[in-house]
Design an enzyme around this catalytic site. Structure first.
Site, short mmCIF file in Angstrom:
data_model
loop_
_atom_site.label_atom_id
_atom_site.label_comp_id
_atom_site.label_asym_id
_atom_site.label_seq_id
_atom_site.Cartn_x
_atom_site.Cartn_y
_atom_site.Cartn_z
N CYS A 1 -10.23 -5.83 0.35
CA CYS A 1 -11.49 -5.09 0.40
C CYS A 1 -12.29 -5.39 -0.88
O CYS A 1 -11.80 -6.04 -1.80
CB CYS A 1 -11.22 -3.59 0.54
SG CYS A 1 -10.52 -2.83 -0.96
N GLU B 1 -2.99 -4.37 -3.44
CA GLU B 1 -3.46 -5.11 -4.60
C GLU B 1 -3.32 -4.29 -5.88
O GLU B 1 -3.06 -4.83 -6.95
CB GLU B 1 -4.92 -5.54 -4.42
CG GLU B 1 -5.13 -6.54 -3.29
CD GLU B 1 -5.32 -5.90 -1.92
OE1 GLU B 1 -5.78 -6.61 -1.02
OE2 GLU B 1 -5.01 -4.70 -1.73
N ASN C 1 0.83 -1.20 0.00
CA ASN C 1 0.00 0.00 0.00
C ASN C 1 0.87 1.25 0.00
O ASN C 1 1.97 1.26 0.55
CB ASN C 1 -1.00 0.00 1.15
CG ASN C 1 -0.42 -0.09 2.54
OD1 ASN C 1 0.58 -0.76 2.78
ND2 ASN C 1 -1.05 0.60 3.48
N VAL C 2 0.36 2.28 -0.66
CA VAL C 2 1.05 3.56 -0.77
C VAL C 2 0.02 4.64 -0.45
O VAL C 2 -0.90 4.89 -1.24
CB VAL C 2 1.63 3.78 -2.19
CG1 VAL C 2 2.30 5.14 -2.29
CG2 VAL C 2 2.61 2.66 -2.55
N GLU C 3 0.15 5.24 0.74
CA GLU C 3 -0.81 6.25 1.18
C GLU C 3 -0.46 7.63 0.64
O GLU C 3 0.61 7.85 0.06
CB GLU C 3 -0.86 6.28 2.71
CG GLU C 3 -1.38 4.99 3.29
CD GLU C 3 -1.44 4.99 4.79
OE1 GLU C 3 -2.05 4.06 5.33
OE2 GLU C 3 -0.87 5.90 5.45
N CYS D 1 -10.67 -4.24 -4.15
CA CYS D 1 -9.54 -5.08 -4.52
C CYS D 1 -9.97 -6.48 -4.95
O CYS D 1 -9.34 -7.09 -5.80
CB CYS D 1 -8.54 -5.13 -3.36
SG CYS D 1 -7.74 -3.52 -3.12
N CYS E 1 -4.02 0.72 -2.69
CA CYS E 1 -3.98 -0.54 -1.94
C CYS E 1 -2.82 -1.40 -2.46
O CYS E 1 -2.35 -1.23 -3.59
CB CYS E 1 -5.28 -1.30 -2.13
SG CYS E 1 -6.74 -0.44 -1.52
#
Length: 128
Positions: free
Chosen positions: A88, A57, A44-46, A91, A55
């Protein structure tokens, strides 16, 4: 064929270590096997604008397409403690697109096929 789920989880844990999660403090790593035997991974990369976070995925699917595409056959996702996570809904849809109903997913309740994880999924066949 017996699949090496431990190797896939190890790959997901390795991806998780590269996650960029300064806001949620919830790193996620994902790994999948492609039909040709390759493994693809993602983390994940916020973003400070929360709605544009990616996400794990998403990264995995990007790596799949960038590295030549193919069908996913096995998938696992882990949190920062290395525990198995469920993808989720968004994803799950991404995984369906690139793995279909036969994709095997390591879930919190064991291995399940994608058609169990996302029953009555919407896919390319619904566009005809």
């Amino acid at each position: 064929m017996n699949f090496d789920w431990d190797a896939l989880v190890t790959a997901a844990k390795g991806a998780m270590k590269n996650a960029y999660a300064p806001y949620s403090k919830f790193p996620v790593g994902a790994a999948a096997r492609v039909a040709d035997g390759r493994f693809v991974t993602g983390c994940n990369v916020e973003n400070a604008a929360y709605g544009v976070a990616l996400c794990a995925e998403c990264g995995l699917i990007s790596q799949l397409v960038l590295s030549g595409g193919g069908r996913l056959t096995h998938f696992a996702c882990v949190n920062g403690a290395g525990e198995v996570l469920m993808p989720c809904g968004r994803c799950r849809q991404l995984l369906w697109e690139h793995g279909g109903p036969d994709l095997e997913v390591l879930t919190t309740h064991g291995v399940k096929r994608m058609d169990e994880v996302l029953p009555d999924a919407f896919g390319a066949d619904d566009l005809h």
